[in-house]
Design an enzyme around this catalytic site. Structure first.
Site, PDB file in Angstrom:
ATOM      1  N   ASP A   8       0.861  -1.170   0.000  1.00  0.00           N
ATOM      2  CA  ASP A   8       0.000   0.000   0.000  1.00  0.00           C
ATOM      3  C   ASP A   8       0.909   1.234   0.000  1.00  0.00           C
ATOM      4  O   ASP A   8       2.095   1.139   0.349  1.00  0.00           O
ATOM      5  CB  ASP A   8      -0.867  -0.051   1.277  1.00  0.00           C
ATOM      6  CG  ASP A   8      -1.650   1.219   1.494  1.00  0.00           C
ATOM      7  OD1 ASP A   8      -2.322   1.654   0.549  1.00  0.00           O
ATOM      8  OD2 ASP A   8      -1.590   1.777   2.613  1.00  0.00           O
ATOM      9  N   ASP A  10      -0.378   5.103   0.772  1.00  0.00           N
ATOM     10  CA  ASP A  10      -0.759   6.066   1.819  1.00  0.00           C
ATOM     11  C   ASP A  10      -0.756   5.447   3.213  1.00  0.00           C
ATOM     12  O   ASP A  10      -1.492   4.499   3.475  1.00  0.00           O
ATOM     13  CB  ASP A  10      -2.165   6.616   1.557  1.00  0.00           C
ATOM     14  CG  ASP A  10      -2.202   7.502   0.324  1.00  0.00           C
ATOM     15  OD1 ASP A  10      -1.149   8.041  -0.041  1.00  0.00           O
ATOM     16  OD2 ASP A  10      -3.290   7.647  -0.254  1.00  0.00           O
ATOM     17  N   ASP A 214      -1.953  -0.718   5.984  1.00  0.00           N
ATOM     18  CA  ASP A 214      -2.242  -0.088   7.276  1.00  0.00           C
ATOM     19  C   ASP A 214      -3.723   0.013   7.585  1.00  0.00           C
ATOM     20  O   ASP A 214      -4.097   0.265   8.723  1.00  0.00           O
ATOM     21  CB  ASP A 214      -1.642   1.332   7.329  1.00  0.00           C
ATOM     22  CG  ASP A 214      -2.391   2.307   6.438  1.00  0.00           C
ATOM     23  OD1 ASP A 214      -2.701   1.940   5.279  1.00  0.00           O
ATOM     24  OD2 ASP A 214      -2.683   3.428   6.888  1.00  0.00           O
TER      25      ASP A 214
HETATM   26 MG   LIG Z   1      -3.126   3.088   3.474  1.00  0.00          MG
END
Ligand SMILES: [Mg+2]
Length: 268
Positions: A8, A10, A214
């Site tokens: 990922d 961001d 996340d």
């Molecule tokens: Mg993310």
């Protein structure tokens, strides 16, 4: 054994607040030296992915718009497969078109009077301000093709109604670090990861896949890899999921990302 890293952006490789990645540069170099593909698997657009690939010197395939499409550089694999040619890429599209997604959000807004503001409703300057981006970055972020990001400015308990309406219209919804995303039912990070893993297996035989994320929109990706890993989120804790052999990095964002790379790739 060939290792493949799905990541990922961001809040994972990029810091959630200022999108910085400096702390990850040595680990990125180590991956390149070991020929470990670094596959972005993100809600970000094609244009944003291109920008970060160029900036970080990464030439591997990437997954855009939350699994909406897979872009594979021409001649990256030695065999042919079904895809649409686009400039120097071979594209496997999984998602619904931007126009369809915008129309669905508009319909839900009319039906429910929910305060829904999509990137398409905002100027580049407004997106920049809201997402803490420069105007140039916001322009890249607005170029969505298989996904629309939006702000849902309603009490939390209305989220279930929103999700239901989106499903009724035949689309899917995810919630990332900052925004909600509406996309096609078949557009999911996990499906895209599985398709790409299949191509890597065809090329290299058995591969070991590692995935790092996340937030909630990473769950399908984490489910689709052999070694899932989480970095800490903005609350300083981990996404609450239970997955077999899930690794939880002590650091947040790029610091946690480095930890994952060192544990499963560089030091193995
Ligand atoms: Mg993310």
């Amino acid at each position: 054994m060939k290792k493949v890293l799905f990541t990922d952006l961001d809040g994972t490789l990029l810091d959630l607040f200022d999108y910085s990645y400096d702390v990850a540069l040595p680990a990125l170099d180590a991956l390149k030296k070991r020929n470990v593909p670094i596959i972005f698997c993100t809600a970000k657009t094609f244009t944003e992915n291109e920008y970060y690939r160029k900036t970080l010197g990464i030439d591997d395939p990437f997954i855009v718009d939350n699994g909406g499409a897979i872009f594979i550089p021409k001649n990256y694999f030695s065999f042919r497969f079904d895809c649409k040619k686009r400039n120097n890429y071979c594209v496997i599209a999984l998602g619904a078109s931007y126009g369809e997604l915008r129309a669905a959000l508009q319909a839900i807004r009319e039906e429910t009077a929910f305060k829904i503001t999509g990137f398409g409703d905002m100027t580049a300057e407004e997106v920049a301000k809201d997402a803490n981006l420069t105007v140039a970055e916001a322009k890249r972020a607005k170029k969505k093709e298989y996904n629309e990001s939006f702000i849902f400015d309603e009490p939390g308990e209305k989220e279930a109604v929103l999700f239901e309406r989106i499903r009724e219209k035949g689309f899917a919804v995810t919630h990332g670090g900052r925004y909600y995303n509406i996309h096609g039912e078949d557009a999911d990070k996990g499906k895209a990861v599985k398709i790409l893993t299949g191509l890597f297996e065809k090329e290299y035989g058995v591969v070991k896949t590692i995935g790092v994320g996340d937030s909630r929109n990473d769950i399908p990706m984490l489910n689709a890899v052999e070694q899932p890993a989480l970095v800490k989120n903005k609350k300083g804790t981990w996404l609450d999921i239970s997955l077999q052999n899930l690794y939880k990095a002590k650091g947040g964002g790029p610091e946690g990302w480095v930890e994952v790379v060192e544990k499963f790739i560089s030091n193995e």
